[in-house]
Design a protein around this motif. Structure first.
Motif, mmCIF file in Angstrom:
data_model
loop_
_atom_site.group_PDB
_atom_site.id
_atom_site.type_symbol
_atom_site.label_atom_id
_atom_site.label_comp_id
_atom_site.label_asym_id
_atom_site.label_seq_id
_atom_site.Cartn_x
_atom_site.Cartn_y
_atom_site.Cartn_z
ATOM 1 N N SER A 424 0.953 -1.120 0.104
ATOM 2 C CA SER A 424 -0.127 0.081 0.013
ATOM 3 C C SER A 424 0.670 1.313 -0.064
ATOM 4 C CB SER A 424 -0.936 0.225 1.209
ATOM 5 O OG SER A 424 -0.333 -0.039 2.492
ATOM 6 N N GLU A 425 2.135 0.944 0.087
ATOM 7 C CA GLU A 425 2.930 2.357 -0.191
ATOM 8 C C GLU A 425 4.346 2.318 -0.572
ATOM 9 O OE1 GLU A 425 3.640 5.488 3.844
ATOM 10 O OE2 GLU A 425 3.554 3.465 4.097
ATOM 11 N N LEU A 426 4.914 3.214 -0.911
ATOM 12 C CA LEU A 426 6.381 3.371 -1.364
ATOM 13 C C LEU A 426 7.043 4.386 -0.576
ATOM 14 C CD1 LEU A 426 7.548 2.779 -4.853
ATOM 15 C CD2 LEU A 426 8.409 4.567 -3.553
ATOM 16 N N VAL A 427 8.223 4.116 -0.104
ATOM 17 C CA VAL A 427 9.071 4.984 0.455
ATOM 18 C C VAL A 427 10.489 4.994 -0.066
ATOM 19 C CG1 VAL A 427 9.887 3.185 2.224
ATOM 20 C CG2 VAL A 427 9.895 5.664 2.866
ATOM 21 N N ALA A 428 11.054 6.200 -0.026
ATOM 22 C CA ALA A 428 12.442 6.687 -0.493
ATOM 23 C C ALA A 428 13.269 6.860 0.783
ATOM 24 C CB ALA A 428 12.412 7.742 -1.547
ATOM 25 N N VAL A 429 14.522 6.046 0.981
ATOM 26 C CA VAL A 429 15.274 6.321 1.986
ATOM 27 C C VAL A 429 16.710 6.696 1.635
ATOM 28 C CG1 VAL A 429 16.190 5.317 4.128
ATOM 29 C CG2 VAL A 429 13.913 4.610 3.159
ATOM 30 N N ASP A 430 17.326 7.955 2.026
ATOM 31 C CA ASP A 430 18.879 8.119 1.681
ATOM 32 C C ASP A 430 19.470 7.322 2.678
ATOM 33 O OD1 ASP A 430 18.247 10.115 -0.410
ATOM 34 O OD2 ASP A 430 17.700 11.705 1.064
ATOM 35 N N ILE A 431 20.442 6.474 1.847
ATOM 36 C CA ILE A 431 21.420 5.747 2.432
ATOM 37 C C ILE A 431 22.754 5.980 1.836
ATOM 38 C CG2 ILE A 431 19.751 3.981 3.385
ATOM 39 C CD1 ILE A 431 20.798 2.091 1.421
ATOM 40 N N GLY A 432 23.066 6.724 1.070
ATOM 41 C CA GLY A 432 24.204 6.951 0.238
ATOM 42 C C GLY A 432 25.230 7.590 1.015
ATOM 43 N N LEU A 433 26.621 7.719 0.589
ATOM 44 C CA LEU A 433 27.494 8.365 1.309
ATOM 45 C C LEU A 433 27.224 10.105 1.228
ATOM 46 C CD1 LEU A 433 30.730 6.637 0.395
ATOM 47 C CD2 LEU A 433 29.399 6.528 2.381
ATOM 48 N N PRO A 434 27.493 10.875 2.247
ATOM 49 C CA PRO A 434 27.331 12.266 2.248
ATOM 50 C C PRO A 434 28.144 12.854 0.883
ATOM 51 C CG PRO A 434 27.686 11.574 4.464
ATOM 52 C CD PRO A 434 28.074 10.408 3.568
#
Length: 436
Positions: A424-434
């Protein structure tokens, strides 16, 4: 059928694997995820990610409601694409959508046909949807629907450029129970799929115009996507069929080797996993796993069974393992409550360890991808868990609650951002190097 467009087609069978995969230069900081199994076609990315989540925790960039579907997401670095079930004018339809990478807003959608599925296990069909993941190559998007329609879309606007309807073209073509779940594999200028068409089921289609390059074999399709395998300097396409594993030459479909066995006819959904000279395959419903050892003798390839898991203890229900430095990291077990993450030696089948507790609970019908020497697991209940790929022991490095059940979709990782999806949902998560 689409009208042929005369042109020369390079022979993908004579190109080394590294050139076949190199659609664009990849860097440790930014890479696309253009196909179901990622840029390397093995469930991994060359991107470096943050691994000290205690001091550099992942951050949610955006989240959005999304209609149901078991399709994963792909990206070429400009847009995110996935498929879902959407009610249009009172009818359930399979729809492919393009989303903004910036905020998840919908850029375009394309209706590709009826969303009509077998409900063999009595699940709530409100959660059901397309099973196959789109494939994006350059400015084109390729989608294989649940009912074996292959469609080429303009990636920028969703316009249909060409399409094939295999059951309509080839009388006797059967859409298997649970419908198609396999994703088309793009290599060079060819798409590989098992269209289940009598007289040649394993099929290569030209990306440019949809015409058939070749058809081969009478091996019935499963829900498993094809894989790419390289041995003895030759690249091959591997299909997991109801007859077993089959390795074909990409240029003409010539059979190079096979390992015959009988996987589950109910559901065989995990993609074959090549590792060195070995190709691992698994099926659910107590069929277990098989591993082929492929060798080149003079000019002929030979496949023999290297090892075998009987029963359901280490079967893959549908999540495909990832291979890393001679080991398989596998979501394995009889059912949702008993599935474990297992580390298995690819050459011998020796189980190095198996972990039941993943994150704050159970892995369930979750999935695994790899970034560098770390695994990213999305549990069935929506927890993202970071684990070091260590053959000596289970080594958890962090966890983050993202979604709620059902999370049966494999996540993708592109340009430092992980995309995870539930029913029911999609999420985007930042996990890359700064950024430096």
């Amino acid at each position: 059928m689409p009208r042929p467009i005369p042109r020369r087609h390079p022979d993908p069978g004579i190109l080394p694997l590294c050139l076949l995969l190199a659609a664009a230069p990849l860097t440790p900081s930014a890479a696309p995820w253009p196909q179901y199994r990622g840029p390397n076609l093995d469930g991994s990315t060359p991107e470096a990610i943050r691994t000290d989540w205690a001091t550099q925790p992942p951050t949610v960039a955006w989240r959005r409601p999304l209609e149901p579907g078991w399709s994963s997401s792909v990206s070429e670095g400009r847009r995110l694409y996935t498929s879902l079930k959407r009610n249009l004018a009172g009818q359930d339809r399979e729809v492919t959508v393009a989303l903004s990478l910036a905020d998840g807003s919908e850029l375009w959608s394309r209706d590709l046909g009826p969303a009509d599925y077998d409900n063999l296990a009595g699940y709530d069909d409100r959660f059901d949807g397309p099973r196959s993941t789109p494939t994006v190559v350059g400015d084109r998007l390729y989608v294989l629907t649940s009912h074996l329609r292959l469609v080429c879309l303009d990636a920028a606007n969703g316009q249909v450029l060409w399409s094939r309807n295999f059951p309509a073209e080839f009388p006797g073509t059967q859409v298997i129970a649970w419908q198609n779940a396999a994703s088309p594999l793009a290599v060079g200028d060819l798409l590989f799929l098992n269209a289940n068409t009598p007289g040649g089921r394993m099929t290569a289609v030209r990306t440019t115009d949809g015409t058939t390059a070749w058809r081969a074999g009478e091996d019935p399709m499963t829900h498993a996507s094809p894989a790419l395998f390289s041995i003895g300097g030759e690249t091959q396409v591997v299909f997991l069929t109801l007859s077993g594993l089959v390795g074909l030459a990409p240029a003409n479909g010539a059979e190079r080797w096979r390992l015959s066995f009988s996987p589950s006819s109910t559901s065989t959904a995990a993609t074959p996993v090549p590792d060195g000279p070995h190709v691992y395959a698994s099926a659910a419903y107590s069929r277990g796993a098989w591993t082929a050892r492929v060798s080149l003798q003079d000019t002929r390839f030979r496949a023999e069974q290297a090892w075998r898991f009987q029963g359901n203890t280490y079967q893959n229900h549908w999540a495909t393992p990832v291979a890393w430095q001679g080991h398989l990291y596998s979501v394995a077990g009889p059912g949702s409550s008993t599935i474990r993450l297992a580390c298995i030696e690819a050459a011998t089948g020796t189980v190095r360890w198996a972990q039941s507790e993943i994150g704050s609970g159970r892995l369930g019908f979750g999935s695994v991808i790899r970034a560098g020497d770390h695994l990213l697991l999305l549990t069935e209940t929506g927890e993202l868990v970071l684990v070091r790929a260590n053959p000596e022991r289970y080594e958890e490095r962090g966890r983050l609650r993202l979604l709620s059940a059902y999370c049966w979709n494999s996540p993708s990782l592109s340009q430092g951002r992980l995309y995870a999806r539930s029913s029911s949902e999609l999420v985007a998560v930042d996990i890359g190097l700064p950024a430096p």
